[in-house]
Design an enzyme around this catalytic site. Structure first.
Site, PDB file in Angstrom:
ATOM      1  N   ARG A   1      -8.559  -0.598   3.003  1.00 41.21           N
ATOM      2  CA  ARG A   1      -8.319  -1.678   2.044  1.00 41.21           C
ATOM      3  C   ARG A   1      -9.591  -2.346   1.558  1.00 41.21           C
ATOM      4  NH1 ARG A   1      -2.901  -4.584   4.555  1.00 41.21           N
ATOM      5  NH2 ARG A   1      -1.498  -2.910   3.909  1.00 41.21           N
TER       6      ARG A   1
ATOM      7  N   GLU B   1       0.833  -1.189   0.000  1.00 49.25           N
ATOM      8  CA  GLU B   1       0.000   0.000   0.000  1.00 49.25           C
ATOM      9  C   GLU B   1       0.879   1.254   0.000  1.00 49.25           C
ATOM     10  OE1 GLU B   1      -3.265  -0.520   2.625  1.00 49.25           O
ATOM     11  OE2 GLU B   1      -3.134   1.527   3.370  1.00 49.25           O
TER      12      GLU B   1
END
Lengths: 115, 587, 231
Positions: free
Chosen positions: B287, B256
Site C-alpha cells: 500500500r 484493495e
C-alpha cells in the site's frame, strides 16, 4: 414464544392458515355466485330456490359462512389487539364479536335448513 | 463529591470492535465474567467498515503456507515489524479463521465448499515469488460479517455489555497496576467505575487526526489518550498508512480487493502507471508503494479531473457479474459517494489516511509494555492492548491489506487466553487508594467548569488541517517542525476551550470534547515521532531523507507525553524459524 | 438550506418541539449527515448518533421528511425543503434524534442470532456450497439501523411481542444457513400469534431499508417453512 389464549387457534400458524384457506373458499364462493348470476340474466325466485334446494350448495354456503366467521375473527382479533389497549374493553369487544359470529352462523344454518 | 456507580468484573474490555469482542468472547467462553465497555452499540464499531478480507494461508486456491505469509508481512513492514509477533500471528492465522467460520461467519465460498480467497497486495508465494491468493473474504463486507458474528457469539456466551458508555480514564491501584476504568454512561451522564483485575484497551484507531480519512467519526484514539495520561508510552506513531483508494472528496474506502479481483489504476493519460513503479506486482504492490506512486502522479500533473487531484480506479472490465457478486458493497458506495457505477465508469480515488500502525506497545500476549529506567521492557500489571490501538508490532512501518482483521482476532484471542491463565494461576488483587478516581474526575470537572473560550469544533478542524498539510504522505523537516509548533499551540488552546452544553443526558458535545483531547494527544505523538525519524521507511516518506537507513533506524520510536522520545529495539528473533534479515524492498 | 428538527432535552423540555435551522451553504454533494454536523457546530446541543458516515454502521437512522433512512447516505440534493427531521418513530426518545433502541435489540436477541451446531467442529472449515451460501445474501448484510422495524405499524403496536422485520430477517438468516442445526427449534420458537404472524405484509420495511434488503420475503419464507414442517 408468546402464549395467547384469546386467539381462536393456539398458534399463529393456524390463524394464518385459517385466514388463507377461508379466503380461498370465500373467493370460490363469490366467483361461483357471480358466474351463476351472469349465466342466468333473467333470474327468478324459483331458480334461486332451486339452487339452494341442492344439498351440495347448502354445504358450500355453510362452509363459506364458517369461513367468513373464521376469517373475520382472525382479522378482528388482530385489529382489536393493535388498537384497543384497555384489557377489559378489548375482552368485551372480542366477546361481543364472538357472540355475533356464533349468532350469524346459527342464523345461516336456520336459513339453509330451517323451514 | 460526584456519585460514582461501582461494578466489579474479572476483566473489562474497552472497545467493542473485532479485537475487543474476540477478547471478551475468549474470556466468557472460559467461564470468566468479562464486561465490554463501548461508546457505540458494538456493531457500530469501525471494524464494520472493513471490506476486503482477512489474510490466512489456508491454501484453498493455490498452495500456501504461513511461513510465506510471515515473509510477506516482515517485508511489508519494511523490517520494522517484530518478527516474534509476526510469526505468532501468521502461525495462528488459519486457526482463528476456521474458528470464525465455526462461529458462523458467512464467508464466500469456492465451488468445493471451502472459504473463498482473493489476492491482495504484497502477497507472494515461496518468499517473494508469484502472487499469492491468501485473503479470505465474505464478498466485500468481511468486516461487517466478522463484527456481527463476534457480537452474536458474545450474546450466546453471555458477555456483559456497557453499551454507549464512554471510557474516560484508566484507574490505577496503590501499586500502579491498572484496576479498571472510569466511564460515563452517555444516556444519563452518570459515572461508573468498572473495577477489574485485567483491563484491555481495544479502542481502535485515530484516523480522525487527519482532515481526509477513511476512518469513522468515532476513531478518536481514546485508548491512546488514556494510556498517555496514565504515564504509559505509545510506539511508532509516525507510521500512518494512507490507503491508495479512498473515494476522492468523500474519503470513503474502496477495498484493495478491487485490485485483487483485477481492477487497476489509471492516470489522466489513461496509462496504467503502476507498471512503471512496480513492474512485477503492479497494482498489487504494497500500500505504501501504491499510495506514493499515486501522489507522485498527481503532483507531477498527471492527475485526473478538472483539478487534476485524483486518479481513476478502473474495474468495468471485470464484468457486471463479478462486480455484483464479489464487490457489491463497493458498487453501492461508488454510486452513492462518487456518482459512478463501476460497472460502467472508473471510480475517482486518492490516497487517504487509513490505518495507524503504531499504538500502545505490547508483547504477543497483549500485555502493555512500558520502559524501566534503563530502557528495558516492563510489563504494566493489569493492562492489555489489542487491535489497532496496540502496537505488538506486526505491521511495522506498513501494514499489508487483510492483516488488520487478522491482527484483531489473533491478538484479541491471545489477550483473552492470557487473562484467563493469569486469573486462574495468580492471586490478583488491586487495592485502591482513596483518591484513585481523582485524575479521571478532574478531567471531567475541567470541562464542567469551563465558562468561556474557543469552540471544540474550531480547534478540531485546525488540528486536522495541520496534520493533513504537515504530516501526511510526503514529509519534510521544516514543515513538520512548524507543524509541531502549531499542534503544541492547539494543545494549549484546547486546555482553555469551552463546553457550552453542560447537560447530562446524551450530551454528545461533551463526548466530542473528551475525544478531541485524545485526538490531540495522538496528533502530537505522531508528528513529533515523524519529525525525529530521519529516514524513509514504509509509510513514512521523508523528502529530505529519501532512503531507508537500516544502520540507525531499525528501532521503534517510543513516545511518552511530555518527555523526550525514546527508542526500543525491533525484535529480529522469530519464535521458531530463522530471522528474515532486511533486504531491499521491491515489488 | 432550511431544516425543521425535532428537539427534546429531557432535562429542560416538558414536551418535544420543532426547531427551525438555516444553513448558508451549497448542497453540492453534501449528505444530510454533513449538514447535521455543520448545524451541530453552531448549536452543540443538537444531538444525533453517527459513526461510519458511509452507510454500514447503522447509527444515524432517522425519519427524514416522513421516511426513515440513514442521514449519511441521503444526499441533500434529494430532499425537499424545509427538511423535516424526527427521531425514528415508535421508540422512546432519549434526546432530539436519539431513540432508545433497547426494545429493538431485545427482539434481535430473541431471534437467537448465532449459529447453533452441536457437532464437534472439524479441524478446518465446515463446507458450504456456493449455492447454500448464496441463500444468506440479502440477509446477513443487515446493519441493525432500525429503519425497517420503526416504520412497521405492527412493531409500533406490539414492539414487545412482534419481533419486527430486522429481527425476523436475522431469524431467517440462521434458519436458512446450511450449517445451522436448530431449524426445528427456531421455527417452534416463532409459532405464536405475534412473533412472526403480526406481519401483514404491508412492506414498509422493504420500502425504507437503506441496504435494499427484503424482510417481507424472509418472513414469508419463515411462514412457508413452518407450514411445511407442521403439515
Amino acid at each position: 414464544m408468546v402464549d395467547n389464549v384469546a386467539g381462536l387457534a393456539r398458534t399463529g400458524l393456524r390463524d394464518w392458515l385459517v385466514q388463507r384457506v377461508s379466503a380461498v373458499i370465500l373467493a370460490l364462493y363469490t366467483l361461483f355466485l357471480l358466474g351463476f348470476l351472469l349465466l342466468n340474466p333473467d333470474l327468478q325466485f324459483a331458480d334461486w330456490q332451486g339452487l339452494f334446494a341442492q344439498g351440495w350448495f347448502r354445504m358450500f354456503t355453510l362452509l363459506s359462512v364458517l369461513s367468513l366467521a373464521g376469517h373475520a375473527w382472525v382479522g378482528v382479533w388482530g385489529v382489536s389487539t393493535d388498537y384497543i389497549h384497555p384489557y377489559w374493553l378489548r375482552l368485551l369487544f372480542q366477546v361481543v364479536v364472538i357472540l355475533a359470529l356464533v349468532v350469524f352462523v346459527a342464523w345461516a344454518v336456520e336459513i339453509l335448513w330451517g323451514n | 463529591m460526584t456519585a460514582v456507580v461501582e461494578h466489579d468484573f474479572d476483566a473489562v474490555i474497552i472497545g467493542a470492535g473485532g479485537a475487543g469482542l474476540r477478547a471478551g468472547l475468549q474470556m466468557a467462553q472460559a467461564g470468566l465474567r468479562p464486561a465490554v465497555v463501548s461508546k457505540v452499540f458494538p456493531t457500530r464499531s469501525h471494524t464494520v467498515s472493513a471490506q476486503g478480507g482477512i489474510t490466512a494461508a489456508l491454501g484453498n486456491v493455490s498452495e500456501d503456507n504461513w511461513h510465506w505469509h510471515m515473509f510477506d508481512t516482515v517485508k511489508g513492514s519494511d523490517y520494522l515489524g517484530d518478527q516474534d509477533a509476526i510469526e505468532y500471528m501468521c502461525r495462528h492465522a488459519a486457526d482463528v479463521v476456521y474458528e470464525l467460520e465455526h462461529y458462523g461467519l458467512p464467508f464466500s465460498r469456492l465451488d468445493n465448499g471451502k472459504i473463498y480467497q482473493r489476492p491482495f497486495g504484497g502477497q507472494s508465494r515461496d518468499f517473494g515469488g508469484e502472487q499469492a491468493t491468501r485473503t479470505c473474504a465474505a464478498a466485500d463486507r468481511t468486516g461487517h460479517a466478522l463484527l456481527h458474528t463476534l457480537y452474536q457469539r458474545n450474546l450466546m456466551a453471555g458477555t456483559t455489555f456497557f453499551t454507549e458508555f464512554l471510557a474516560v480514564d484508566l484507574v490505577k491501584d496503590r501499586n500502579g497496576a491498572i484496576a479498571g476504568v472510569l466511564a460515563i454512561e452517555i444516556e444519563t451522564g452518570d459515572l461508573h467505575f468498572i473495577k477489574s483485575r485485567a483491563t484491555v484497551l481495544a479502542t481502535g484507531g485515530a484516523g480522525r487526526i487527519f482532515a481526509s480519512t477513511t476512518n469513522a467519526l468515532i476513531n478518536t484514539g481514546d485508548g491512546l489518550g488514556m494510556a498517555l495520561r496514565a504515564g504509559l508510552p505509545v510506539q511508532d506513531m509516525e507510521m500512518w498508512q494512507f490507503h491508495p483508494t479512498g473515494i476522492a472528496g468523500a474519503g470513503v474506502l474502496v477495498t484493495e480487493g478491487v485490485r485483487g479481483e483485477g481492477g487497476y489504476l489509471l492516470n489522466k493519460d489513461g496509462e496504467r502507471f503502476m507498471e512503471r513503479y512496480a513492474p512485477n506486482a503492479k497494482d498489487l504492490a504494497s500500500r505504501d508503494v501504491v499510495a506514493r506512486a499515486m501522489a507522485v502522479e498527481i503532483r507531477e500533473g498527471r492527475g485526473c479531473g478538472p483539478a487534476g487531484d485524483h486518479v481513476l480506479l478502473k474495474l468495468d472490465h471485470l464484468g457486471a457479474d463479478v462486480i455484483k457478486s464479489r464487490l457489491p458493497g463497493i458498487r453501492e458506495l461508488a454510486i452513492t459517494f462518487a456518482h459512478a457505477d463501476p460497472i460502467e465508469k472508473p471510480i475517482p480515488v486518492v490516497p487517504t489516511a487509513h490505518y495507524m500502525m503504531g499504538g500502545v506497545p505490547t508483547n504477543v500476549h497483549g500485555q502493555v509494555l512500558s520502559q524501566d529506567a534503563e530502557g528495558g521492557d516492563r510489563v504494566v500489571d493489569g493492562l492489555y492492548a489489542v487491535g489497532e490501538c496496540a502496537c505488538v508490532s506486526v505491521h511495522g512501518a506498513n501494514r499489508l491489506g487483510g492483516n488488520s482483521l487478522l491482527d484483531l482476532v489473533v491478538f484479541g484471542r491471545a489477550a483473552g487466553q492470557h487473562v484467563t491463565h493469569m486469573l486462574a494461576t495468580e492471586h490478583v488483587e488491586r487495592p485502591l487508594g482513596e483518591d484513585a478516581l481523582d485524575p479521571a474526575l478532574d478531567r471531567l470537572e475541567r470541562w464542567n467548569l469551563s465558562s468561556g473560550g474557543e469552540r471544540v469544533e474550531d480547534i478540531r478542524n485546525e488540528m486536522r488541517r495541520t496534520m493533513q498539510n504537515d504530516c501526511s504522505v510526503f514529509r519534510t523537516e521544516e514543515v513538520m517542525q512548524e507543524g509541531i509548533q502549531k499542534i503544541e499551540a492547539l494543545q494549549e488552546r484546547l486546555r482553555h476551550a469551552h463546553l457550552r452544553d453542560k447537560s447530562k443526558a446524551y450530551n454528545t458535545a461533551r463526548v466530542e470534547a473528551l475525544e478531541l483531547e485524545n485526538l490531540m494527544a495522538v496528533a502530537h505523538a505522531s508528528i513529533v515521532s515523524a519529525e525525529a525519524r530521519k529516514e524513509s521507511r514504509g509509510a513514512h516518506s521523508r523528502v529530505d531523507y529519501p532512503e531507508r537507513d537500516d544502520e540507525n533506524w531499525i528501532r521503534h520510536t517510543v513516545y511518552f507525553a511530555g518527555q523526550p522520545l525514546r527508542y526500543r529495539s525491533v525484535n529480529m528473533k522469530p519464535l521458531t524459524v530463522e530471522p528474515f534479515p532486511p533486504k531491499k524492498r521491491t515489488y | 438550506m432550511r431544516f425543521s428538527i425535532y428537539r427534546y432535552d429531557p432535562e429542560q423540555d416538558q414536551a418535544p418541539r420543532m426547531q427551525d435551522y438555516h444553513l448558508d451553504v451549497e448542497a453540492g454533494d453534501m449528505m444530510l449527515l454533513d449538514a447535521l454536523m455543520l448545524l451541530k457546530a453552531e448549536d452543540e446541543s443538537l444531538t444525533f448518533r453517527r459513526s461510519c458516515r458511509e452507510g454500514v454502521c447503522g447509527s444515524d437512522g432517522m425519519n427524514i421528511n416522513g421516511v426513515n433512512g440513514l442521514a449519511c447516505v441521503t444526499p441533500m440534493s434529494s430532499l425537499r425543503e424545509p427538511v423535516v427531521l424526527r427521531p425514528l418513530p415508535g421508540l422512546p426518545v432519549i434526546r432530539d434524534l436519539v431513540v432508545d433502541m433497547s426494545q429493538f435489540y431485545k427482539q434481535y436477541e430473541k431471534a437467537r442470532p448465532y449459529l447453533i451446531n452441536e457437532t464437534p467442529a472439524p479441524r478446518t472449515e465446515r463446507l458450504q456450497s456456493p449455492e447454500d451460501r448464496e441463500k444468506l445474501d440479502g440477509l446477513y448484510e443487515c446493519i441493525l439501523c432500525g429503519c425497517c422495524s420503526t416504520s412497521c405499524p405492527s412493531f409500533w403496536w406490539n414492539p414487545d411481542k412482534f419481533m419486527g422485520p430486522a429481527a425476523l430477517l436475522q431469524a431467517y438468516r440462521f434458519i436458512v444457513d446450511s450449517r445451522d442445526q436448530a431449524t426445528e427449534e427456531r421455527l417452534a420458537d416463532l409459532q405464536d400469534a405475534y412473533s412472526v404472524f403480526r406481519c401483514h405484509g404491508i412492506m414498509n420495511c422493504v420500502a425504507v431499508c437503506p441496504k435494499g434488503l427484503n424482510p417481507t420475503q424472509a418472513i414469508a419464507q419463515i411462514k412457508t417453512l413452518m407450514l411445511r414442517k407442521s403439515a
